[in-house]
Design a protein around this motif. Structure first.
Motif, PDB file in Angstrom:
ATOM      1  N   ASP A  39       0.800  -1.224   0.000  1.00 46.47           N
ATOM      2  CA  ASP A  39       0.000   0.000   0.000  1.00 46.47           C
ATOM      3  C   ASP A  39       0.834   1.277   0.000  1.00 46.47           C
ATOM      4  OD1 ASP A  39      -2.355  -1.380  -0.087  1.00 46.47           O
ATOM      5  OD2 ASP A  39      -2.957  -0.963   1.971  1.00 46.47           O
ATOM      6  N   VAL A  40       2.136   1.168  -0.234  1.00 46.69           N
ATOM      7  CA  VAL A  40       3.017   2.335  -0.137  1.00 46.69           C
ATOM      8  C   VAL A  40       2.600   3.456  -1.102  1.00 46.69           C
ATOM      9  CG1 VAL A  40       4.797   1.550  -1.765  1.00 46.69           C
ATOM     10  CG2 VAL A  40       5.433   3.061   0.129  1.00 46.69           C
ATOM     11  N   ASN A  41       2.039   3.114  -2.239  1.00 45.43           N
ATOM     12  CA  ASN A  41       1.635   4.147  -3.193  1.00 45.43           C
ATOM     13  C   ASN A  41       0.329   4.836  -2.806  1.00 45.43           C
ATOM     14  OD1 ASN A  41       3.880   4.017  -4.873  1.00 45.43           O
ATOM     15  ND2 ASN A  41       3.052   2.274  -5.978  1.00 45.43           N
ATOM     16  N   LYS A  42      -0.258   4.424  -1.691  1.00 43.60           N
ATOM     17  CA  LYS A  42      -1.435   5.111  -1.173  1.00 43.60           C
ATOM     18  C   LYS A  42      -1.041   6.263  -0.252  1.00 43.60           C
ATOM     19  CE  LYS A  42      -4.465   1.107  -1.490  1.00 43.60           C
ATOM     20  NZ  LYS A  42      -5.305   0.165  -0.738  1.00 43.60           N
ATOM     21  N   LEU A  43       0.282   6.529  -0.170  1.00 44.36           N
ATOM     22  CA  LEU A  43       0.806   7.608   0.670  1.00 44.36           C
ATOM     23  C   LEU A  43       1.460   8.684  -0.180  1.00 44.36           C
ATOM     24  CD1 LEU A  43       2.521   5.497   3.473  1.00 44.36           C
ATOM     25  CD2 LEU A  43       0.340   6.710   3.619  1.00 44.36           C
ATOM     26  N   ALA A  44       1.522   9.880   0.371  1.00 46.12           N
ATOM     27  CA  ALA A  44       2.261  10.992  -0.221  1.00 46.12           C
ATOM     28  C   ALA A  44       3.080  11.623   0.904  1.00 46.12           C
ATOM     29  CB  ALA A  44       1.292  12.012  -0.814  1.00 46.12           C
ATOM     30  N   SER A  45       4.145  12.298   0.532  1.00 40.42           N
ATOM     31  CA  SER A  45       5.012  12.947   1.521  1.00 40.42           C
ATOM     32  C   SER A  45       4.820  14.449   1.476  1.00 40.42           C
ATOM     33  CB  SER A  45       6.483  12.629   1.229  1.00 40.42           C
ATOM     34  OG  SER A  45       6.726  11.258   1.358  1.00 40.42           O
TER      35      SER A  45
END
Length: 151
Positions: A39-45
């Motif tokens: 699910d890492v691409n469900k995050l933004a920095s």
């Protein structure tokens, strides 16, 4: 739960705090990373001058938490709730306040005595490693592989 805003609109809101704030959505393509963190691409920095302050959801950001507002970061069923818009804003404001302190800003950006080059320096007369003696809470250098005074 009602959508408060997209991350694009949230980035516009962040620019009112500092023009140096930006949002970078994750776009991880490495299969090995995706295998361990599906699910890492469900995050933004959220970035300040290119350095990450915190993560937010990649998509819409909400004002309130709910049972479905989050990710399964490791793909093992463990749920991690997303930050809400108010939580993210407060975290960012707190970080911007801390960054007004020069020493903290140097640590955050890895400048001056906190640069990689400075942190890698070893003082030969003090040994290679410094440990904390938990009893007296004093810093003592390791000499010959032993804490000073140890038998």
């Amino acid at each position: 739960m009602e959508t408060n805003m997209t991350i694009q609109d949230f980035e516009t809101e962040l620019k009112t705090l500092s023009k140096d704030l930006s949002i970078r959505p994750n776009n991880i393509q490495n299969p090995r990373v995706l295998e361990y963190y599906p699910d890492v691409n469900k995050l933004a920095s959220v970035l300040y001058c290119g350095v990450e302050i915190c993560t937010i959801p990649n998509g819409d950001i909400y004002d309130e938490k709910s049972g479905s507002y989050g990710i399964d970061m490791r793909g093992d069923g463990s749920f991690k709730a997303h930050r809400t818009r108010p939580e993210a804003l407060q975290m960012i404001k707190d970080k911007l306040e801390l960054l007004k302190n020069k020493d903290y800003a140097d640590m955050f950006f890895g400048r001056g005595e906190y640069s990689d080059a400075e942190l890698r320096k070893v003082e030969p007369d003090k040994g290679d490693v410094t440990v904390i003696d938990e009893v007296s809470a004093e810093l003592k250098p390791i000499q010959g592989g032993m804490i000073e005074g140890a038998k």
